[in-house]
Design a protein around this motif. Sequence first.
Motif, PDB file in Angstrom:
ATOM      1  N   ARG A 146       0.826  -1.239   0.127  1.00  0.00           N
ATOM      2  CA  ARG A 146       0.018   0.318   0.018  1.00  0.00           C
ATOM      3  C   ARG A 146       0.635   1.299   0.149  1.00  0.00           C
ATOM      4  O   ARG A 146       0.633   2.306  -0.930  1.00  0.00           O
ATOM      5  CB  ARG A 146      -0.841  -0.102   1.221  1.00  0.00           C
ATOM      6  CG  ARG A 146      -1.904  -0.775   0.944  1.00  0.00           C
ATOM      7  CD  ARG A 146      -3.240  -0.881   2.227  1.00  0.00           C
ATOM      8  NE  ARG A 146      -2.621  -0.771   3.408  1.00  0.00           N
ATOM      9  CZ  ARG A 146      -2.230  -2.513   3.940  1.00  0.00           C
ATOM     10  NH1 ARG A 146      -2.389  -3.591   3.747  1.00  0.00           N
ATOM     11  NH2 ARG A 146      -2.051  -2.592   5.414  1.00  0.00           N
ATOM     12  N   ASN A 147       1.560   1.065   0.588  1.00  0.00           N
ATOM     13  CA  ASN A 147       3.006   2.206   0.672  1.00  0.00           C
ATOM     14  C   ASN A 147       3.665   3.037  -0.932  1.00  0.00           C
ATOM     15  O   ASN A 147       3.273   4.101  -0.835  1.00  0.00           O
ATOM     16  CB  ASN A 147       3.549   2.254   1.979  1.00  0.00           C
ATOM     17  CG  ASN A 147       3.439   2.651   3.373  1.00  0.00           C
ATOM     18  OD1 ASN A 147       2.584   2.462   3.822  1.00  0.00           O
ATOM     19  ND2 ASN A 147       4.032   1.341   4.267  1.00  0.00           N
ATOM     20  N   ALA A 148       3.892   1.795  -1.661  1.00  0.00           N
ATOM     21  CA  ALA A 148       4.518   1.539  -2.744  1.00  0.00           C
ATOM     22  C   ALA A 148       3.667   2.117  -3.636  1.00  0.00           C
ATOM     23  O   ALA A 148       3.828   2.943  -4.571  1.00  0.00           O
ATOM     24  CB  ALA A 148       4.962   0.387  -3.210  1.00  0.00           C
ATOM     25  N   MET A 149       2.368   1.536  -3.675  1.00  0.00           N
ATOM     26  CA  MET A 149       1.275   2.210  -4.730  1.00  0.00           C
ATOM     27  C   MET A 149       1.026   3.603  -3.809  1.00  0.00           C
ATOM     28  O   MET A 149       0.890   4.399  -5.423  1.00  0.00           O
ATOM     29  CB  MET A 149       0.060   1.742  -3.991  1.00  0.00           C
ATOM     30  CG  MET A 149      -0.269   0.242  -4.412  1.00  0.00           C
ATOM     31  SD  MET A 149      -1.489  -0.698  -3.751  1.00  0.00           S
ATOM     32  CE  MET A 149      -3.441   0.245  -4.487  1.00  0.00           C
ATOM     33  N   ILE A 150       0.792   5.016  -3.198  1.00  0.00           N
ATOM     34  CA  ILE A 150       0.778   5.734  -2.643  1.00  0.00           C
ATOM     35  C   ILE A 150       2.409   6.597  -3.252  1.00  0.00           C
ATOM     36  O   ILE A 150       1.975   7.421  -3.714  1.00  0.00           O
ATOM     37  CB  ILE A 150       0.389   5.751  -1.248  1.00  0.00           C
ATOM     38  CG1 ILE A 150      -1.037   4.887  -1.262  1.00  0.00           C
ATOM     39  CG2 ILE A 150       0.578   7.511  -0.809  1.00  0.00           C
ATOM     40  CD1 ILE A 150      -1.465   5.244   0.572  1.00  0.00           C
ATOM     41  N   VAL A 154       0.985   3.889  -8.301  1.00  0.00           N
ATOM     42  CA  VAL A 154       1.020   2.634  -9.295  1.00  0.00           C
ATOM     43  C   VAL A 154       0.211   2.014  -8.935  1.00  0.00           C
ATOM     44  O   VAL A 154      -0.522   1.780  -7.447  1.00  0.00           O
ATOM     45  CB  VAL A 154       2.551   1.805  -8.840  1.00  0.00           C
ATOM     46  CG1 VAL A 154       3.414   2.606 -10.197  1.00  0.00           C
ATOM     47  CG2 VAL A 154       3.007   1.459  -7.474  1.00  0.00           C
ATOM     48  N   SER A 155      -0.366   1.071  -9.696  1.00  0.00           N
ATOM     49  CA  SER A 155      -1.677  -0.006  -9.234  1.00  0.00           C
ATOM     50  C   SER A 155      -1.202  -1.241  -8.416  1.00  0.00           C
ATOM     51  O   SER A 155       0.251  -1.727  -8.429  1.00  0.00           O
ATOM     52  CB  SER A 155      -1.954  -0.955 -10.953  1.00  0.00           C
ATOM     53  OG  SER A 155      -1.421  -1.768 -11.391  1.00  0.00           O
ATOM     54  N   ARG A 156      -2.150  -1.771  -7.958  1.00  0.00           N
ATOM     55  CA  ARG A 156      -0.918  -3.293  -6.801  1.00  0.00           C
ATOM     56  C   ARG A 156      -1.307  -4.185  -8.147  1.00  0.00           C
ATOM     57  O   ARG A 156       0.438  -4.480  -7.013  1.00  0.00           O
ATOM     58  CB  ARG A 156      -2.805  -3.779  -6.154  1.00  0.00           C
ATOM     59  CG  ARG A 156      -2.840  -4.881  -5.044  1.00  0.00           C
ATOM     60  CD  ARG A 156      -3.211  -5.109  -4.592  1.00  0.00           C
ATOM     61  NE  ARG A 156      -4.438  -4.170  -3.765  1.00  0.00           N
ATOM     62  CZ  ARG A 156      -3.868  -3.430  -2.722  1.00  0.00           C
ATOM     63  NH1 ARG A 156      -3.296  -4.612  -1.856  1.00  0.00           N
ATOM     64  NH2 ARG A 156      -4.791  -2.568  -2.251  1.00  0.00           N
ATOM     65  N   GLY A 157      -1.661  -4.143  -9.111  1.00  0.00           N
ATOM     66  CA  GLY A 157      -1.224  -4.961  -9.925  1.00  0.00           C
ATOM     67  C   GLY A 157       0.457  -5.374 -10.015  1.00  0.00           C
ATOM     68  O   GLY A 157       1.162  -6.126 -10.666  1.00  0.00           O
ATOM     69  N   LEU A 158       0.737  -4.136 -10.595  1.00  0.00           N
ATOM     70  CA  LEU A 158       2.105  -3.746 -11.117  1.00  0.00           C
ATOM     71  C   LEU A 158       3.161  -4.519  -9.955  1.00  0.00           C
ATOM     72  O   LEU A 158       3.990  -4.909 -10.417  1.00  0.00           O
ATOM     73  CB  LEU A 158       2.416  -2.219 -11.081  1.00  0.00           C
ATOM     74  CG  LEU A 158       3.637  -2.027 -11.884  1.00  0.00           C
ATOM     75  CD1 LEU A 158       4.381  -2.614 -13.085  1.00  0.00           C
ATOM     76  CD2 LEU A 158       3.846  -0.204 -11.779  1.00  0.00           C
ATOM     77  N   ILE A 159       2.724  -3.679  -9.290  1.00  0.00           N
ATOM     78  CA  ILE A 159       3.893  -4.468  -7.756  1.00  0.00           C
ATOM     79  C   ILE A 159       3.716  -5.676  -7.527  1.00  0.00           C
ATOM     80  O   ILE A 159       5.072  -5.909  -7.285  1.00  0.00           O
ATOM     81  CB  ILE A 159       3.346  -3.602  -6.068  1.00  0.00           C
ATOM     82  CG1 ILE A 159       3.186  -1.831  -6.599  1.00  0.00           C
ATOM     83  CG2 ILE A 159       4.051  -3.983  -5.184  1.00  0.00           C
ATOM     84  CD1 ILE A 159       2.849  -1.521  -5.109  1.00  0.00           C
TER      85      ILE A 159
END
Length: 215
Positions: A146-150, A154-159
């Motif tokens: 979640r922190n990386a998304m914010i 980027v999207s959760r799917g990419l991560i």
Amino acid sequence: MSLMPNQVFRLAGDALGLKAGLFRIVIDAPEINVVYCSQFAPSHLPENKRGGRTRLEKTKRSKRIVKTPLVGQLLSVPRQALLELHKAHELMPVPLELASTYYLPLTDRKTAEKFEQRCNVMSMFLDLEKLKEELLVHGSLGRMVRNAMIKHKVSRGLIYNLWSLLCRFGLTSTSLRPRWDLCGAKGKPRDLGEDGRQNNVGRKTLKQRINKQAY
């Protein structure tokens, strides 16, 4: 056997709730006697019961390329139990190497920019100390995702796609290198080398066969 992060091992048979196959150690946590690992190449694929229409004997798209399934599910395993399996020769470390293409310089600007973006997005996951702290405190990677998304928008799917690459190819930035050279295109020539022949024709060595199964 070393239980260092990034170590790959093969489990000969089902044990400790794990299915036989190849695993990568993500984090070794002797403080709580636990090893976090992820399976990226099972020995036997699960048999999924397919519903719907009867499968066609001949598909309409005979050359359809099936995408590699995502991996990266974290499995918590008792540390001492893994060591005992190794002593019983039920678990063996396996040396795996990435293809030489991963270490070539990136000459294409778009590829280099994409690689840099991927490294920035996954910077927290590449920091093994932060990764270990996250697992010890929270027991999962949900908060880090979640922190990386914010932070990077980027999207959760990419991560999870990039996390799958790290678990499959290794917990280093090299594993995030884009492989657009594998995309190909209709009508484009295929480089077979100076002599016009494919390399490494014939029976592969044991190490090459293990790498092919894993990657």
